[in-house]
Scaffold this motif. Structure first.
Motif, short mmCIF file in Angstrom:
data_model
loop_
_atom_site.label_atom_id
_atom_site.label_comp_id
_atom_site.label_asym_id
_atom_site.label_seq_id
_atom_site.Cartn_x
_atom_site.Cartn_y
_atom_site.Cartn_z
N PHE A 1 2.53 17.44 -13.05
CA PHE A 1 2.54 18.88 -12.84
C PHE A 1 3.90 19.51 -13.12
CE2 PHE A 1 -1.43 18.11 -10.52
CZ PHE A 1 -2.22 19.05 -11.15
N SER A 2 4.96 18.73 -13.11
CA SER A 2 6.25 19.30 -13.49
C SER A 2 6.41 19.35 -15.00
CB SER A 2 7.41 18.51 -12.85
OG SER A 2 7.40 17.19 -13.31
N ALA A 3 5.65 18.53 -15.73
CA ALA A 3 5.74 18.54 -17.19
C ALA A 3 4.74 19.50 -17.82
CB ALA A 3 5.50 17.14 -17.73
N LEU B 1 1.78 9.45 -5.93
CA LEU B 1 2.24 10.82 -5.65
C LEU B 1 3.33 11.24 -6.63
CD1 LEU B 1 2.30 10.86 -1.75
CD2 LEU B 1 0.78 12.15 -3.25
N LEU B 2 4.26 10.35 -6.92
CA LEU B 2 5.32 10.67 -7.87
C LEU B 2 4.76 10.89 -9.28
CD1 LEU B 2 8.20 8.31 -6.70
CD2 LEU B 2 8.05 10.79 -6.44
N LEU C 1 0.83 -1.20 0.00
CA LEU C 1 0.00 0.00 0.00
C LEU C 1 0.87 1.25 0.00
CD1 LEU C 1 -2.90 1.07 0.12
CD2 LEU C 1 -2.69 1.05 2.60
N GLY C 2 1.92 1.24 0.79
CA GLY C 2 2.83 2.39 0.84
C GLY C 2 3.52 2.63 -0.49
N ILE C 3 3.95 1.55 -1.14
CA ILE C 3 4.60 1.68 -2.45
C ILE C 3 3.62 2.28 -3.47
CG2 ILE C 3 5.51 0.35 -4.40
CD1 ILE C 3 6.83 -1.49 -2.31
N CYS C 4 2.36 1.82 -3.47
CA CYS C 4 1.36 2.35 -4.40
C CYS C 4 1.10 3.84 -4.14
CB CYS C 4 0.05 1.57 -4.28
SG CYS C 4 0.16 -0.08 -4.97
N VAL C 5 1.00 4.24 -2.89
CA VAL C 5 0.77 5.65 -2.56
C VAL C 5 1.93 6.50 -3.04
CG1 VAL C 5 0.63 7.28 -0.63
CG2 VAL C 5 -0.80 5.24 -0.64
N VAL C 6 3.16 6.05 -2.80
CA VAL C 6 4.34 6.81 -3.22
C VAL C 6 4.39 6.92 -4.74
CG1 VAL C 6 6.87 6.74 -3.31
CG2 VAL C 6 5.70 6.35 -1.16
N LEU C 7 4.10 5.84 -5.46
CA LEU C 7 4.13 5.88 -6.91
C LEU C 7 3.05 6.81 -7.48
CD1 LEU C 7 4.91 2.16 -7.84
CD2 LEU C 7 6.43 4.15 -7.96
#
Length: 137
Positions: free
Chosen positions: A39-41, A32-33, A24-30
């Motif tokens: 938004f950076s592109a 967010l990234l 779950l933590g890995i999915c949330v981080v991905l």
């Protein structure tokens, strides 16, 4: 074969207790990234006026307009068949569960309640919903 108590069972429980929150933590981080990358592109104004999905805009800004068009077509090819796929009707669902269409039509004719008003508070709404669905059938 029944699950045995012992090292195998305790290891699987410990693994699930670790793997669940970690996954779950890995999915949330991905996720967010991915949002940060979008938004950076592209700016919010570009996203608002683009008329394409954010992913296609991202690909267009990073890889060029050809990639934007290819990704837009790919998304449409995947989405449109899912949107227009026929959904099973209530009679088809009952046939999937081993009931015949004849017994379903008999049930529709024996239903006497055609009221669509909600039941009084505190009553079971499942039976009322089923009765309304049968009369609409």
């Amino acid at each position: 074969m029944p699950m045995q108590d012992g090292p195998t069972r305790s290891n699987s429980i410990r693994t699930l207790k670790t793997a669940g929150p970690l996954g779950l933590g890995i999915c949330v981080v991905l996720c967010l990234l991915a949002n940060i990358a979008y938004f950076s592109a592209a700016t919010k104004a570009e996203i608002d006026k683009s008329g394409v999905t954010v992913t296609a805009l991202f690909f267009g800004n990073i890889f060029g307009s050809v990639a934007e068009h290819v990704l837009s077509v790919f998304i449409n090819v995947i989405t449109v068949p899912l949107a227009v796929a026929p959904r099973p009707q209530p009679q088809q669902e009952s046939q999937l569960h081993g009931q015949t269409q004849a017994s379903s039509s008999q049930t529709q004719h024996t239903t006497t309640s055609t009221s669509t008003t909600p039941p009084a508070s505190g009553t079971d709404t499942t039976a009322a919903n089923e009765a309304v669905n049968r009369t609409r059938g």
